[in-house]
Design a protein around this motif. Sequence first.
Motif, PDB file in Angstrom:
ATOM      1  N   VAL A 189       0.829  -1.201   0.000  1.00  0.00           N
ATOM      2  CA  VAL A 189       0.000   0.000   0.000  1.00  0.00           C
ATOM      3  C   VAL A 189       0.864   1.251   0.000  1.00  0.00           C
ATOM      4  CG1 VAL A 189      -1.477   1.350   1.559  1.00  0.00           C
ATOM      5  CG2 VAL A 189      -2.060  -1.031   1.013  1.00  0.00           C
ATOM      6  N   ALA A 190       1.972   1.194   0.755  1.00  0.00           N
ATOM      7  CA  ALA A 190       2.864   2.359   0.849  1.00  0.00           C
ATOM      8  C   ALA A 190       3.829   2.419  -0.331  1.00  0.00           C
ATOM      9  CB  ALA A 190       3.629   2.329   2.159  1.00  0.00           C
ATOM     10  N   ASP A 191       3.652   1.473  -1.264  1.00  0.00           N
ATOM     11  CA  ASP A 191       4.435   1.512  -2.502  1.00  0.00           C
ATOM     12  C   ASP A 191       5.943   1.306  -2.272  1.00  0.00           C
ATOM     13  OD1 ASP A 191       4.058   1.512  -5.172  1.00  0.00           O
ATOM     14  OD2 ASP A 191       4.348   3.668  -5.428  1.00  0.00           O
ATOM     15  N   ILE A 192       6.270   0.475  -1.291  1.00  0.00           N
ATOM     16  CA  ILE A 192       7.683   0.147  -1.060  1.00  0.00           C
ATOM     17  C   ILE A 192       8.028  -1.072  -1.916  1.00  0.00           C
ATOM     18  CG2 ILE A 192       9.335  -0.708   0.671  1.00  0.00           C
ATOM     19  CD1 ILE A 192       7.814   0.951   2.743  1.00  0.00           C
ATOM     20  N   PRO A 193       9.061  -0.973  -2.736  1.00  0.00           N
ATOM     21  CA  PRO A 193       9.403  -2.106  -3.620  1.00  0.00           C
ATOM     22  C   PRO A 193       9.726  -3.358  -2.801  1.00  0.00           C
ATOM     23  CG  PRO A 193      10.712  -0.143  -4.148  1.00  0.00           C
ATOM     24  CD  PRO A 193       9.994   0.153  -2.900  1.00  0.00           C
ATOM     25  N   LYS A 194       9.371  -4.526  -3.349  1.00  0.00           N
ATOM     26  CA  LYS A 194       9.554  -5.795  -2.643  1.00  0.00           C
ATOM     27  C   LYS A 194      10.978  -5.938  -2.097  1.00  0.00           C
ATOM     28  CE  LYS A 194       6.071  -9.082  -4.373  1.00  0.00           C
ATOM     29  NZ  LYS A 194       5.092  -8.705  -3.335  1.00  0.00           N
ATOM     30  N   ALA A 195      11.970  -5.549  -2.920  1.00  0.00           N
ATOM     31  CA  ALA A 195      13.366  -5.767  -2.549  1.00  0.00           C
ATOM     32  C   ALA A 195      13.771  -4.999  -1.295  1.00  0.00           C
ATOM     33  CB  ALA A 195      14.285  -5.374  -3.713  1.00  0.00           C
ATOM     34  N   ASN A 196      13.043  -3.906  -1.002  1.00  0.00           N
ATOM     35  CA  ASN A 196      13.436  -3.078   0.152  1.00  0.00           C
ATOM     36  C   ASN A 196      12.657  -3.398   1.426  1.00  0.00           C
ATOM     37  OD1 ASN A 196      14.991  -1.880  -1.747  1.00  0.00           O
ATOM     38  ND2 ASN A 196      13.703  -0.049  -1.978  1.00  0.00           N
ATOM     39  N   ARG A 197      11.717  -4.355   1.312  1.00  0.00           N
ATOM     40  CA  ARG A 197      10.799  -4.551   2.441  1.00  0.00           C
ATOM     41  C   ARG A 197      11.469  -5.160   3.669  1.00  0.00           C
ATOM     42  NH1 ARG A 197       5.358  -6.262  -1.029  1.00  0.00           N
ATOM     43  NH2 ARG A 197       5.294  -4.269  -2.139  1.00  0.00           N
ATOM     44  N   GLY A 211      11.170   4.711  19.025  1.00  0.00           N
ATOM     45  CA  GLY A 211       9.924   5.475  18.897  1.00  0.00           C
ATOM     46  C   GLY A 211       9.579   5.784  17.442  1.00  0.00           C
ATOM     47  N   LEU A 212       8.404   6.365  17.255  1.00  0.00           N
ATOM     48  CA  LEU A 212       7.887   6.614  15.912  1.00  0.00           C
ATOM     49  C   LEU A 212       8.763   7.602  15.138  1.00  0.00           C
ATOM     50  CD1 LEU A 212       5.443   5.752  14.193  1.00  0.00           C
ATOM     51  CD2 LEU A 212       4.296   7.834  14.942  1.00  0.00           C
ATOM     52  N   ASN A 213       9.224   8.646  15.849  1.00  0.00           N
ATOM     53  CA  ASN A 213      10.081   9.624  15.173  1.00  0.00           C
ATOM     54  C   ASN A 213      11.395   9.005  14.723  1.00  0.00           C
ATOM     55  OD1 ASN A 213       8.721  11.997  14.829  1.00  0.00           O
ATOM     56  ND2 ASN A 213       9.005  12.606  16.986  1.00  0.00           N
ATOM     57  N   GLY A 214      11.931   8.147  15.579  1.00  0.00           N
ATOM     58  CA  GLY A 214      13.173   7.456  15.243  1.00  0.00           C
ATOM     59  C   GLY A 214      13.003   6.640  13.973  1.00  0.00           C
ATOM     60  N   ILE A 215      11.875   5.940  13.872  1.00  0.00           N
ATOM     61  CA  ILE A 215      11.612   5.122  12.693  1.00  0.00           C
ATOM     62  C   ILE A 215      11.514   5.993  11.445  1.00  0.00           C
ATOM     63  CG2 ILE A 215       9.830   3.727  11.571  1.00  0.00           C
ATOM     64  CD1 ILE A 215       9.329   2.367  14.202  1.00  0.00           C
ATOM     65  N   LYS A 216      10.782   7.095  11.607  1.00  0.00           N
ATOM     66  CA  LYS A 216      10.612   8.022  10.480  1.00  0.00           C
ATOM     67  C   LYS A 216      11.973   8.473   9.961  1.00  0.00           C
ATOM     68  CE  LYS A 216       6.996  11.070  10.322  1.00  0.00           C
ATOM     69  NZ  LYS A 216       6.221  12.124  11.001  1.00  0.00           N
ATOM     70  N   GLU A 218      14.931   7.129  10.433  1.00  0.00           N
ATOM     71  CA  GLU A 218      15.783   6.068   9.911  1.00  0.00           C
ATOM     72  C   GLU A 218      15.298   5.611   8.534  1.00  0.00           C
ATOM     73  OE1 GLU A 218      17.149   3.493  13.019  1.00  0.00           O
ATOM     74  OE2 GLU A 218      17.906   2.018  11.575  1.00  0.00           O
ATOM     75  N   LEU A 219      13.973   5.585   8.337  1.00  0.00           N
ATOM     76  CA  LEU A 219      13.454   5.207   7.008  1.00  0.00           C
ATOM     77  C   LEU A 219      13.897   6.236   5.963  1.00  0.00           C
ATOM     78  CD1 LEU A 219       9.819   3.983   7.900  1.00  0.00           C
ATOM     79  CD2 LEU A 219      11.658   2.574   6.951  1.00  0.00           C
ATOM     80  N   LEU A 220      13.770   7.514   6.328  1.00  0.00           N
ATOM     81  CA  LEU A 220      14.162   8.567   5.376  1.00  0.00           C
ATOM     82  C   LEU A 220      15.665   8.509   5.107  1.00  0.00           C
ATOM     83  CD1 LEU A 220      11.914  11.489   6.698  1.00  0.00           C
ATOM     84  CD2 LEU A 220      11.658  10.253   4.505  1.00  0.00           C
ATOM     85  N   ALA A 221      16.437   8.289   6.178  1.00  0.00           N
ATOM     86  CA  ALA A 221      17.893   8.199   6.024  1.00  0.00           C
ATOM     87  C   ALA A 221      18.275   7.024   5.124  1.00  0.00           C
ATOM     88  CB  ALA A 221      18.557   8.055   7.393  1.00  0.00           C
ATOM     89  N   ASN A 222      17.394   6.005   5.060  1.00  0.00           N
ATOM     90  CA  ASN A 222      17.677   4.851   4.213  1.00  0.00           C
ATOM     91  C   ASN A 222      17.019   4.976   2.833  1.00  0.00           C
ATOM     92  OD1 ASN A 222      19.156   2.315   5.561  1.00  0.00           O
ATOM     93  ND2 ASN A 222      18.183   3.583   7.140  1.00  0.00           N
ATOM     94  N   ASP A 223      16.685   6.226   2.461  1.00  0.00           N
ATOM     95  CA  ASP A 223      16.201   6.519   1.117  1.00  0.00           C
ATOM     96  C   ASP A 223      14.842   5.942   0.764  1.00  0.00           C
ATOM     97  OD1 ASP A 223      18.352   8.115   0.496  1.00  0.00           O
ATOM     98  OD2 ASP A 223      19.552   6.422  -0.230  1.00  0.00           O
ATOM     99  N   PHE A 224      14.013   5.677   1.776  1.00  0.00           N
ATOM    100  CA  PHE A 224      12.636   5.324   1.446  1.00  0.00           C
ATOM    101  C   PHE A 224      11.908   6.607   1.030  1.00  0.00           C
ATOM    102  CE2 PHE A 224      13.947   1.682   3.877  1.00  0.00           C
ATOM    103  CZ  PHE A 224      13.302   0.623   3.237  1.00  0.00           C
ATOM    104  N   VAL A 226       9.458   9.681   0.564  1.00  0.00           N
ATOM    105  CA  VAL A 226       8.783  10.483   1.588  1.00  0.00           C
ATOM    106  C   VAL A 226       7.326  10.052   1.756  1.00  0.00           C
ATOM    107  CG1 VAL A 226       8.047  12.828   2.211  1.00  0.00           C
ATOM    108  CG2 VAL A 226      10.306  12.446   1.195  1.00  0.00           C
ATOM    109  N   GLU A 227       6.639   9.815   0.639  1.00  0.00           N
ATOM    110  CA  GLU A 227       5.225   9.441   0.708  1.00  0.00           C
ATOM    111  C   GLU A 227       5.063   8.052   1.348  1.00  0.00           C
ATOM    112  OE1 GLU A 227       2.675  11.060   0.550  1.00  0.00           O
ATOM    113  OE2 GLU A 227       1.027   9.641   0.216  1.00  0.00           O
ATOM    114  N   SER A 228       5.973   7.117   1.002  1.00  0.00           N
ATOM    115  CA  SER A 228       5.931   5.776   1.608  1.00  0.00           C
ATOM    116  C   SER A 228       6.093   5.886   3.116  1.00  0.00           C
ATOM    117  CB  SER A 228       7.062   4.894   1.056  1.00  0.00           C
ATOM    118  OG  SER A 228       6.939   4.748  -0.329  1.00  0.00           O
ATOM    119  N   VAL A 229       7.057   6.679   3.532  1.00  0.00           N
ATOM    120  CA  VAL A 229       7.328   6.827   4.963  1.00  0.00           C
ATOM    121  C   VAL A 229       6.112   7.451   5.659  1.00  0.00           C
ATOM    122  CG1 VAL A 229       8.831   7.934   6.669  1.00  0.00           C
ATOM    123  CG2 VAL A 229       9.817   6.970   4.571  1.00  0.00           C
TER     124      VAL A 229
END
Lengths: 469, 469
Positions: A189-197, A211-216, A218-224, A226-229
């Motif tokens: 649903v969040a459009d994350i490619p299978k390989a990155n899941r 926490g939630l902010n930490g996840i946000k 770290e996901l952004l830092a790992n190039d996910f 913005v909309e997926s995150v």
Amino acid sequence: MSNTNPARGMRDFLPADVRKRNYVIGIIREVYEKYGFEPLETPTVENLSTLTNKYGEEGDQLMFKILKRGEKLANKLEKGGIKNENELTDLALRYDLTVPLARVVANYKNDLPKFFKRYQIQPVWRADRPARGRYREFYQCDVDAIGSKSMIVEAELISAVCEILQKLGFLDFTIRINSRNILDGMMEVADIPKANRANALVIIDKLDKIGLNGIKKELLANDFAVESVRIITHQIENQVSLLNEATNNYEYNLQILSETSTPADEFASNNKNLNSYWKAKKELGEIVEYTKNSTARKFIKIDESLARGLSYYTGAIFEVNVPDFQGSIAGGGRYDGLIGMFGKEEIPAVGFSLGLERILLIMEERGMFPNDLTTNAADVLITIWNEETAGESLKLAGELRQKGLRVMVYPQPDKLGKQFKYADQIDVEYACVLGETELAENTVQIKNMKTGDQKNVAREKVSEELAKL
Amino acid sequence: MSNTNPARGMRDFLPADVRKRNYVIGIIREVYEKYGFEPLETPTVENLSTLTNKYGEEGDQLMFKILKRGEKLANKLEKGGIKNENELTDLALRYDLTVPLARVVANYKNDLPKFFKRYQIQPVWRADRPARGRYREFYQCDVDAIGSKSMIVEAELISAVCEILQKLGFLDFTIRINSRNILDGMMEVADIPKANRANALVIIDKLDKIGLNGIKKELLANDFAVESVRIITHQIENQVSLLNEATNNYEYNLQILSETSTPADEFASNNKNLNSYWKAKKELGEIVEYTKNSTARKFIKIDESLARGLSYYTGAIFEVNVPDFQGSIAGGGRYDGLIGMFGKEEIPAVGFSLGLERILLIMEERGMFPNDLTTNAADVLITIWNEETAGESLKLAGELRQKGLRVMVYPQPDKLGKQFKYADQIDVEYACVLGETELAENTVQIKNMKTGDQKNVAREKVSEELAKL
């Protein structure tokens, strides 16, 4: 003087430790046996080829490997030029209980029942840096049910773990459950490619820690994207607030399972690729339904943000937490791809692993061991007057043991004061004195070591009297 | 396909094996606990420095050593020129339970009671050539009492072992006892120089295997003086014939202990250097006296030809045999010099080691396991009709488990015939069928899997009915 400590990261278990460990292990065994699980034990040492490439690069590094022996090794050393450590080793210490189970299932497939349900409580070894609560030799306590894809298996495993924890005295634990296919649907649903899941899962798994902010972040830092995150963290935020609002777990679970309870549901209902998402919802529903008549009912909580770190899960996942301990005390899930690793067919399997060392730690901190748990060496100490009368002391010891008492005989004819001092040291409750007077009068003096009270009892009434006390 | 066997000389224990092993270990624990022995567990892995030079050259060769890890190893390999395997290893697997005990006694001396009595039942590892009954991973089952020189300790150890063997169902065993000081006196009398006595003992220890003539030949071949060999073999011959004639063990023991019963006694009475010989006679007398009121009385037999192979014994020695097994099933003795190895003081100690693997082998061959020993996974199998009714099956399972029954739930809604086939495979005695009819009528069909008999029972009477069966 030599170093007499145990090796780094390893522990000696003195009698009081062993007794506590055996108490907990005894309850685990008893409950698993009631659920039809059978005991399995595999060797400490496995062929290196059985273990390598099963635990990732980190696992291969943390494995304790055994040096080749005799001529094989001598030849290697003589020839010289050894580049790779694997030239020097052929065996390694057990690293977990799952790979040995997979090996056993492949090796004895004609001897094992169609559905093999086993528990295994044995130590494993990892050359990790030792830290508080992290040892290089520690027990794993695994239960796995092999051969069926039905959620009946998940339900039984969850019920058994609930029963164990309650019997141990835990009343405040939560079993969170989710499915890898729910998470996968969420990422679809969040459009994350299978390989990155898989990477995303590892980050989501850190929710408790960062926490939630930490996840946000770290996901952004790992190039996910913005909309997926945004979608993922919105989902998680929604899930966490539903979870916190829940007052009745069973009602809450039914609510979560209703078709439009979560943002993901809304997205998913418009997406034709999410069959496995809906199937997972149905499966979680079955688990909730199948356990509704057991005491597990009030401990289960669906948590669609639960991720679990390990990559091999293929369906339902579980994790057990208590409020005063960071990290889980048990966890598991369905892993249909792993048990077949040594054969040709895929073999479905669901497993649960209890964190024995953590459970022991929490029980110790909370003072949860029962008051009547044996902690001393004996119920009674029998004194020795002299070498001539020692036979009489041993005779009395034999009689009391016949009656089921645990009896320590003081091992030599020291002064009585010394013998009482030893009785105090080993913390026995009663001492029986057979001195010259007592032997002449055919009596025994029973001394209460806590109060100091003494009384003389006819020789033949001693066991009766001690039973009374 | 990969090799799925356990590593060479190691064994997997499938459920039936584990149950038999746990049955035997359970009895051993129970009896030792009644005698005031406490459980100890030490790590599988010890520092290499703890173990080297403790077991002779052979021991150092048979030890499983662990490869160094990470940078330590990488540096070694990069530098090259490794001559000695000890440059590559820092840890090794436990080789016996005595050295770890000595380490524990030194390490926790302020925490342990003055007389420390411990039992320890754990595996040890030796890179021996595997053979029938000889494994590279095998359990040792040791009990040791530390801190006293009194024969009360020997008597208690012997009584405990007798009780264990009887509880396991052995009725035909003999505990032969002797003292290293008797053997030493015998060799003094035979004029064997002190330096050669250990060698002579190793040869005498072979009596069971090579007979009296074998011993004579081997002593002569090893350059013992003809007259010495004559005296020794005369002694042994005399002892063996006394032993064979004995009808009542207790009477026989008193006879052997009388001052002029053996040729050695006659020599010894003329020799002033034999204080320790006479002291040993007195000590064996104490053991016989102290055990005369226990069931050990009828199993003990003094055998002045008993030697035991190990070099470290300093006083009484014991060995337990059964008629249909070559070799001993248990053995031990006093070893006052060993436990203090990691400290400065000598610490007296007596120990007994039960040959767990041999005991299991003999019990298996003789069919000695009790008929009611659990060998199957469950008492009852509950069938599953379909997914909708599975919850009812699980509910019934929960109720029966509450009543203490071991209950297997069939894990998926297969055809009933398949479910019965599985019930047969796992050898449960009863199956409970909850089909549509039964659920509608609020009954359960109980099927006896041995006879095929079936009967319908009201839902609320099921546990009662099964308890009756």
